[in-house]
Design a protein around this motif. Structure first.
Motif, PDB file in Angstrom:
ATOM      1  N   GLU A 104       0.839  -1.197   0.000  1.00 12.53           N
ATOM      2  CA  GLU A 104       0.000   0.000   0.000  1.00 12.53           C
ATOM      3  C   GLU A 104       0.876   1.249   0.000  1.00 12.53           C
ATOM      4  O   GLU A 104       1.856   1.330   0.735  1.00 12.53           O
ATOM      5  CB  GLU A 104      -0.896  -0.014   1.248  1.00 12.53           C
ATOM      6  CG  GLU A 104      -2.010   0.990   1.203  1.00 12.53           C
ATOM      7  CD  GLU A 104      -3.040   0.683   0.125  1.00 12.53           C
ATOM      8  OE1 GLU A 104      -3.555   1.647  -0.477  1.00 12.53           O
ATOM      9  OE2 GLU A 104      -3.318  -0.500  -0.126  1.00 12.53           O
ATOM     10  N   GLY A 105       0.543   2.221  -0.844  1.00 13.33           N
ATOM     11  CA  GLY A 105       1.277   3.477  -0.912  1.00 13.33           C
ATOM     12  C   GLY A 105       2.436   3.484  -1.883  1.00 13.33           C
ATOM     13  O   GLY A 105       3.034   4.524  -2.116  1.00 13.33           O
ATOM     14  N   VAL A 106       2.771   2.342  -2.486  1.00 11.82           N
ATOM     15  CA  VAL A 106       3.875   2.299  -3.452  1.00 11.82           C
ATOM     16  C   VAL A 106       3.394   2.871  -4.774  1.00 11.82           C
ATOM     17  O   VAL A 106       2.401   2.419  -5.349  1.00 11.82           O
ATOM     18  CB  VAL A 106       4.399   0.860  -3.637  1.00 11.82           C
ATOM     19  CG1 VAL A 106       5.320   0.772  -4.850  1.00 11.82           C
ATOM     20  CG2 VAL A 106       5.136   0.406  -2.399  1.00 11.82           C
ATOM     21  N   SER A 107       4.107   3.896  -5.258  1.00 10.77           N
ATOM     22  CA  SER A 107       3.753   4.512  -6.535  1.00 10.77           C
ATOM     23  C   SER A 107       4.821   4.281  -7.601  1.00 10.77           C
ATOM     24  O   SER A 107       4.587   4.531  -8.774  1.00 10.77           O
ATOM     25  CB  SER A 107       3.526   6.014  -6.354  1.00 10.77           C
ATOM     26  OG  SER A 107       4.704   6.618  -5.870  1.00 10.77           O
ATOM     27  N   THR A 108       6.001   3.820  -7.177  1.00  4.72           N
ATOM     28  CA  THR A 108       7.111   3.620  -8.112  1.00  4.72           C
ATOM     29  C   THR A 108       7.811   2.299  -7.810  1.00  4.72           C
ATOM     30  O   THR A 108       8.046   1.968  -6.649  1.00  4.72           O
ATOM     31  CB  THR A 108       8.140   4.764  -7.987  1.00  4.72           C
ATOM     32  OG1 THR A 108       7.480   6.009  -8.170  1.00  4.72           O
ATOM     33  CG2 THR A 108       9.243   4.630  -9.020  1.00  4.72           C
ATOM     34  N   HIS A 111      11.416  -2.523   0.177  1.00  5.74           N
ATOM     35  CA  HIS A 111      10.383  -1.495   0.179  1.00  5.74           C
ATOM     36  C   HIS A 111      10.867  -0.325   1.024  1.00  5.74           C
ATOM     37  O   HIS A 111      11.151  -0.489   2.215  1.00  5.74           O
ATOM     38  CB  HIS A 111       9.087  -2.084   0.753  1.00  5.74           C
ATOM     39  CG  HIS A 111       7.974  -1.113   0.838  1.00  5.74           C
ATOM     40  ND1 HIS A 111       6.939  -1.264   1.707  1.00  5.74           N
ATOM     41  CD2 HIS A 111       7.719   0.039   0.173  1.00  5.74           C
ATOM     42  CE1 HIS A 111       6.092  -0.254   1.570  1.00  5.74           C
ATOM     43  NE2 HIS A 111       6.552   0.540   0.652  1.00  5.74           N
ATOM     44  N   GLY A 133       9.714   3.672   1.735  1.00  2.76           N
ATOM     45  CA  GLY A 133       8.767   4.766   1.502  1.00  2.76           C
ATOM     46  C   GLY A 133       7.718   4.387   0.470  1.00  2.76           C
ATOM     47  O   GLY A 133       7.051   3.368   0.591  1.00  2.76           O
ATOM     48  N   ASN A 134       7.604   5.208  -0.582  1.00  2.25           N
ATOM     49  CA  ASN A 134       6.624   4.920  -1.639  1.00  2.25           C
ATOM     50  C   ASN A 134       7.264   4.213  -2.838  1.00  2.25           C
ATOM     51  O   ASN A 134       6.706   4.197  -3.923  1.00  2.25           O
ATOM     52  CB  ASN A 134       5.939   6.207  -2.093  1.00  2.25           C
ATOM     53  CG  ASN A 134       6.892   7.150  -2.802  1.00  2.25           C
ATOM     54  OD1 ASN A 134       8.103   7.016  -2.706  1.00  2.25           O
ATOM     55  ND2 ASN A 134       6.334   8.113  -3.517  1.00  2.25           N
ATOM     56  N   THR A 135       8.445   3.621  -2.637  1.00  6.20           N
ATOM     57  CA  THR A 135       9.173   2.959  -3.723  1.00  6.20           C
ATOM     58  C   THR A 135       9.470   1.507  -3.356  1.00  6.20           C
ATOM     59  O   THR A 135       9.871   1.213  -2.232  1.00  6.20           O
ATOM     60  CB  THR A 135      10.499   3.689  -4.013  1.00  6.20           C
ATOM     61  OG1 THR A 135      10.223   5.070  -4.278  1.00  6.20           O
ATOM     62  CG2 THR A 135      11.220   3.088  -5.192  1.00  6.20           C
ATOM     63  N   VAL A 148       1.179   1.902 -11.385  1.00  6.51           N
ATOM     64  CA  VAL A 148       2.491   2.056 -10.750  1.00  6.51           C
ATOM     65  C   VAL A 148       3.533   2.366 -11.817  1.00  6.51           C
ATOM     66  O   VAL A 148       3.610   1.687 -12.839  1.00  6.51           O
ATOM     67  CB  VAL A 148       2.882   0.764  -9.981  1.00  6.51           C
ATOM     68  CG1 VAL A 148       4.261   0.904  -9.384  1.00  6.51           C
ATOM     69  CG2 VAL A 148       1.859   0.459  -8.908  1.00  6.51           C
TER      70      VAL A 148
END
Length: 140
Positions: free
Chosen positions: A40-44, A91, A93-95, A126
């Motif tokens: 959850e929260g991973v954008s890249t 994992h 942060g968001n990466t 993503v």
């Protein structure tokens, strides 16, 4: 003169090494598949590899990430622990980082290449970046 050079190579064990390198056969083996939900929260997703040109990225529906492919080796199939070192995830942060390793090679007379043929099937929402170990971006 040629006999002296050959005798020198032979005494150092280089003739056996050269013979092994010339007669080596490179074969392909399946990588262990990696499958899991994108946290959850991973954008890249950043995929990093020593030779990033054998990496293919596909975008799919859903929230699952799949990594599969093959590796080439002239030493036979790797042990399970060595195969696990070919693909690691982290994992931060968001990466989500996917780090691809190298197949073992001899230092002398080894003409094999680090041939990982990998496909990454990532969710469509993503962003996926492929780069080499020096940080140079190959594809976005």
């Amino acid at each position: 003169m040629c006999c002296l050079v050959f005798a020198g190579f032979s005494s150092l064990g280089l003739t056996q090494e050269l013979r092994r390198a010339v007669s080596a056969v490179e074969e392909s083996y399946a990588l262990p598949d990696w499958k899991g939900a994108v946290p959850e929260g991973v954008s890249t997703i950043i995929i990093q590899a020593p030779e990033p040109y054998g990496i293919k990225v596909d975008h799919t529906g859903g929230k699952e990430l799949n990594v599969f492919g093959s590796y080439s080796s002239n030493k036979g199939k790797l042990q399970e622990a060595q195969e696990q070192q070919l693909l690691q995830t982290k994992h931060v942060g968001n990466t989500l980082y996917i780090i691809l390793g190298e197949t073992p090679r001899d230092l002398l007379f080894d003409n094999s290449r680090n041939a990982l043929d990998v496909t990454v099937a990532a969710p469509a929402n993503v962003k996926v970046i492929v780069r080499d170990i020096y940080g140079n971006v190959v594809t976005r």
